[in-house]
Design a protein around this motif. Structure first.
Motif, PDB file in Angstrom:
ATOM      1  N   MET A 109       0.836  -1.214   0.000  1.00 58.21           N
ATOM      2  CA  MET A 109       0.000   0.000   0.000  1.00 58.21           C
ATOM      3  C   MET A 109       0.873   1.268   0.000  1.00 58.21           C
ATOM      4  SD  MET A 109      -1.622   0.010   3.746  1.00 58.21           S
ATOM      5  CE  MET A 109      -0.725  -0.428   5.187  1.00 58.21           C
ATOM      6  N   PHE A 110       2.136   1.146   0.470  1.00 60.67           N
ATOM      7  CA  PHE A 110       3.056   2.280   0.407  1.00 60.67           C
ATOM      8  C   PHE A 110       3.791   2.343  -0.935  1.00 60.67           C
ATOM      9  CE2 PHE A 110       3.373   1.587   5.161  1.00 60.67           C
ATOM     10  CZ  PHE A 110       2.778   2.779   5.518  1.00 60.67           C
ATOM     11  N   TYR A 111       4.306   1.144  -1.361  1.00 62.96           N
ATOM     12  CA  TYR A 111       5.264   1.129  -2.467  1.00 62.96           C
ATOM     13  C   TYR A 111       4.696   0.587  -3.781  1.00 62.96           C
ATOM     14  CZ  TYR A 111       8.085   1.559   1.701  1.00 62.96           C
ATOM     15  OH  TYR A 111       8.583   1.981   2.912  1.00 62.96           O
ATOM     16  N   GLY A 112       3.492   0.014  -3.732  1.00 64.24           N
ATOM     17  CA  GLY A 112       2.889  -0.522  -4.950  1.00 64.24           C
ATOM     18  C   GLY A 112       2.417   0.617  -5.851  1.00 64.24           C
ATOM     19  N   PRO A 116       1.883   6.075  -2.034  1.00 66.04           N
ATOM     20  CA  PRO A 116       2.581   7.357  -1.861  1.00 66.04           C
ATOM     21  C   PRO A 116       4.096   7.259  -2.079  1.00 66.04           C
ATOM     22  CG  PRO A 116       1.911   6.457   0.279  1.00 66.04           C
ATOM     23  CD  PRO A 116       1.272   5.604  -0.778  1.00 66.04           C
ATOM     24  N   TYR A 117       4.657   6.059  -1.896  1.00 68.68           N
ATOM     25  CA  TYR A 117       6.112   5.913  -2.030  1.00 68.68           C
ATOM     26  C   TYR A 117       6.471   4.952  -3.159  1.00 68.68           C
ATOM     27  CZ  TYR A 117       5.384   8.031   2.505  1.00 68.68           C
ATOM     28  OH  TYR A 117       4.945   8.856   3.508  1.00 68.68           O
ATOM     29  N   ALA A 118       5.566   4.850  -4.148  1.00 68.87           N
ATOM     30  CA  ALA A 118       5.759   3.928  -5.277  1.00 68.87           C
ATOM     31  C   ALA A 118       7.078   4.212  -6.004  1.00 68.87           C
ATOM     32  CB  ALA A 118       4.589   4.042  -6.244  1.00 68.87           C
ATOM     33  N   LEU A 131      17.377  12.668   2.603  1.00 72.67           N
ATOM     34  CA  LEU A 131      16.954  14.063   2.388  1.00 72.67           C
ATOM     35  C   LEU A 131      15.445  14.247   2.523  1.00 72.67           C
ATOM     36  CD1 LEU A 131      19.152  14.879  -0.757  1.00 72.67           C
ATOM     37  CD2 LEU A 131      19.513  15.717   1.563  1.00 72.67           C
ATOM     38  N   MET A 132      14.726  13.133   2.746  1.00 67.56           N
ATOM     39  CA  MET A 132      13.257  13.163   2.739  1.00 67.56           C
ATOM     40  C   MET A 132      12.776  13.842   1.452  1.00 67.56           C
ATOM     41  SD  MET A 132      12.265  11.647   5.499  1.00 67.56           S
ATOM     42  CE  MET A 132      10.578  12.087   5.795  1.00 67.56           C
ATOM     43  N   SER A 133      13.298  13.330   0.349  1.00 71.32           N
ATOM     44  CA  SER A 133      13.045  13.979  -0.938  1.00 71.32           C
ATOM     45  C   SER A 133      12.295  13.051  -1.890  1.00 71.32           C
ATOM     46  CB  SER A 133      14.402  14.363  -1.556  1.00 71.32           C
ATOM     47  OG  SER A 133      14.298  14.501  -2.951  1.00 71.32           O
ATOM     48  N   PHE A 134      11.400  13.643  -2.660  1.00 72.53           N
ATOM     49  CA  PHE A 134      10.701  12.885  -3.707  1.00 72.53           C
ATOM     50  C   PHE A 134      11.272  13.201  -5.089  1.00 72.53           C
ATOM     51  CE2 PHE A 134       7.043  12.996  -0.583  1.00 72.53           C
ATOM     52  CZ  PHE A 134       7.176  11.651  -0.237  1.00 72.53           C
ATOM     53  N   ASP A 135      12.401  13.899  -5.117  1.00 73.28           N
ATOM     54  CA  ASP A 135      13.030  14.248  -6.391  1.00 73.28           C
ATOM     55  C   ASP A 135      13.644  12.973  -6.996  1.00 73.28           C
ATOM     56  OD1 ASP A 135      14.596  15.106  -8.470  1.00 73.28           O
ATOM     57  OD2 ASP A 135      15.354  16.879  -7.409  1.00 73.28           O
ATOM     58  N   ASP A 156      18.098   6.011  10.746  1.00 68.84           N
ATOM     59  CA  ASP A 156      16.781   5.684  11.326  1.00 68.84           C
ATOM     60  C   ASP A 156      15.939   4.876  10.345  1.00 68.84           C
ATOM     61  OD1 ASP A 156      17.368   6.931  13.650  1.00 68.84           O
ATOM     62  OD2 ASP A 156      16.230   8.767  13.241  1.00 68.84           O
ATOM     63  N   TRP A 157      15.994   5.293   9.079  1.00 71.25           N
ATOM     64  CA  TRP A 157      15.252   4.544   8.060  1.00 71.25           C
ATOM     65  C   TRP A 157      15.780   3.121   7.957  1.00 71.25           C
ATOM     66  CZ3 TRP A 157      10.710   5.799   6.754  1.00 71.25           C
ATOM     67  CH2 TRP A 157      10.332   7.125   6.546  1.00 71.25           C
ATOM     68  N   GLU A 158      17.114   3.009   7.974  1.00 68.73           N
ATOM     69  CA  GLU A 158      17.726   1.686   7.855  1.00 68.73           C
ATOM     70  C   GLU A 158      17.246   0.786   9.002  1.00 68.73           C
ATOM     71  OE1 GLU A 158      21.966   1.748   8.128  1.00 68.73           O
ATOM     72  OE2 GLU A 158      22.173  -0.268   7.306  1.00 68.73           O
ATOM     73  N   LEU A 159      17.212   1.342  10.221  1.00 68.83           N
ATOM     74  CA  LEU A 159      16.752   0.562  11.372  1.00 68.83           C
ATOM     75  C   LEU A 159      15.303   0.130  11.187  1.00 68.83           C
ATOM     76  CD1 LEU A 159      18.341   2.576  14.339  1.00 68.83           C
ATOM     77  CD2 LEU A 159      19.049   0.347  13.445  1.00 68.83           C
ATOM     78  N   LYS A 160      14.484   1.078  10.703  1.00 72.56           N
ATOM     79  CA  LYS A 160      13.060   0.770  10.495  1.00 72.56           C
ATOM     80  C   LYS A 160      12.897  -0.370   9.480  1.00 72.56           C
ATOM     81  CE  LYS A 160       8.680   2.763   8.913  1.00 72.56           C
ATOM     82  NZ  LYS A 160       7.733   2.492   9.995  1.00 72.56           N
ATOM     83  N   PHE A 161      13.654  -0.262   8.384  1.00 70.41           N
ATOM     84  CA  PHE A 161      13.536  -1.290   7.346  1.00 70.41           C
ATOM     85  C   PHE A 161      14.073  -2.637   7.830  1.00 70.41           C
ATOM     86  CE2 PHE A 161      11.863   0.315   3.318  1.00 70.41           C
ATOM     87  CZ  PHE A 161      11.617   1.628   3.689  1.00 70.41           C
ATOM     88  N   GLU A 163      13.902  -3.773  10.751  1.00 73.16           N
ATOM     89  CA  GLU A 163      12.890  -4.353  11.629  1.00 73.16           C
ATOM     90  C   GLU A 163      11.698  -4.898  10.856  1.00 73.16           C
ATOM     91  OE1 GLU A 163      11.259  -1.727  14.606  1.00 73.16           O
ATOM     92  OE2 GLU A 163      13.242  -1.590  15.534  1.00 73.16           O
ATOM     93  N   LYS A 164      11.337  -4.139   9.816  1.00 74.29           N
ATOM     94  CA  LYS A 164      10.043  -4.415   9.175  1.00 74.29           C
ATOM     95  C   LYS A 164      10.106  -5.358   7.968  1.00 74.29           C
ATOM     96  CE  LYS A 164       5.882  -1.959   7.743  1.00 74.29           C
ATOM     97  NZ  LYS A 164       5.230  -0.666   7.540  1.00 74.29           N
ATOM     98  N   TYR A 165      11.205  -5.284   7.206  1.00 73.79           N
ATOM     99  CA  TYR A 165      11.236  -6.021   5.926  1.00 73.79           C
ATOM    100  C   TYR A 165      12.437  -6.967   5.832  1.00 73.79           C
ATOM    101  CZ  TYR A 165       7.938  -2.326   4.615  1.00 73.79           C
ATOM    102  OH  TYR A 165       6.867  -1.471   4.572  1.00 73.79           O
ATOM    103  N   PRO A 166      12.239  -8.131   5.154  1.00 71.59           N
ATOM    104  CA  PRO A 166      13.385  -9.041   4.975  1.00 71.59           C
ATOM    105  C   PRO A 166      14.392  -8.498   3.956  1.00 71.59           C
ATOM    106  CG  PRO A 166      11.371  -9.958   3.990  1.00 71.59           C
ATOM    107  CD  PRO A 166      10.982  -8.660   4.613  1.00 71.59           C
TER     108      PRO A 166
END
Ligand code: HEM
Length: 189
Positions: A109-112, A116-118, A131-135, A156-161, A163-166
């Motif tokens: 639902m985020f990346y498909g 919003p993050y496709a 950079l929290m950038s969509f460019d 922080d993103w790396e830690l989140k990923f 935890e959440k994704y293989p």
């Protein structure tokens, strides 16, 4: 005889309508017709979502995301990663951060497509996340010139990923895949 009976019944019905409702038979028929039409239109608005083929297909894709075992891909180039951007619903959704490739299919639902993050799917999102950038220009592993705080954001993103994704592989430059051993480790999904 039968026709006389029908006429008699029709007369009784129209009389009853006139007596009890004060309506002419024509007005009564029009009102009943409008009521039936309204009923049909309103019922048509409440079709079960599962009746739509597109919804059923999408549900099947989400179901597959939840049940499919992540496949280890080994070394993958940026070019190869693009095949996992969600344009083929049969393939998992993959994205890279700091050289690691994550299977983010469970976050469809985020990346498909349409999410919003496709734009991150099938790409290296390292710089964009720092950079929290969509460019689209920031869809790269290049961390040159990033500040301390931007590197912290990235961590922080790396830690989140983590935890959440293989993790399913490593992003490597094209030239790094040279020998057959590496190619052996890459299985088609
Ligand atoms: C208007 C600004 C933004 C809002 C309101 C917003 C909102 C959200 C929300 C509600 C979540 C879900 C959080 C959770 O599940 O814990 C999320 C996750 C996320 N956001 Fe944003 N966001 C914004 C901007 C950004 C930007 C600029 C980026 C990067 C360029 C970004 C990247 C992400 C990522 C990668 C996730 C994680 C999805 C996952 O769990 O896999 N967001 N965002």
């Amino acid at each position: 005889m039968q026709i006389v009976g029908l006429r008699h019944m029709y007369g009784m019905v129209t009389e009853a309508i006139r007596d009890y409702m004060g309506l002419s038979p024509t007005a009564f028929i029009v009102i009943v017709g409008v009521m039936i039409l309204t009923y049909k239109i309103v019922c048509g608005m409440f079709v079960a979502a599962d009746d739509y083929k597109a919804v059923r297909d999408m549900n099947a894709v989400y179901e597959a995301d939840m049940t499919r075992e992540p496949v280890q891909l080994g070394n993958v180039t940026e070019e190869e990663l693009k095949a996992y951007d969600g344009s083929n619903p049969q393939k998992p959704l993959l994205m890279a951060i700091k050289g690691q490739i994550y299977d983010v299919s469970r976050g469809r639902m985020f990346y498909g497509p349409g999410g919003p993050y496709a734009m991150f799917a099938g790409h290296d999102a390292t710089r964009a996340l720092a950079l929290m950038s969509f460019d689209p220009q920031d869809l790269t592993g290049n961390t040159e010139g990033l500040s301390e705080s931007e590197l912290d954001v990235l961590e922080d993103w790396e830690l989140k990923f983590n935890e959440k994704y293989p993790k399913v592989g490593f992003l490597v430059p094209k030239a790094a895949i040279v020998d057959d051993d590496h190619l052996e480790t890459k299985k088609a999904v």
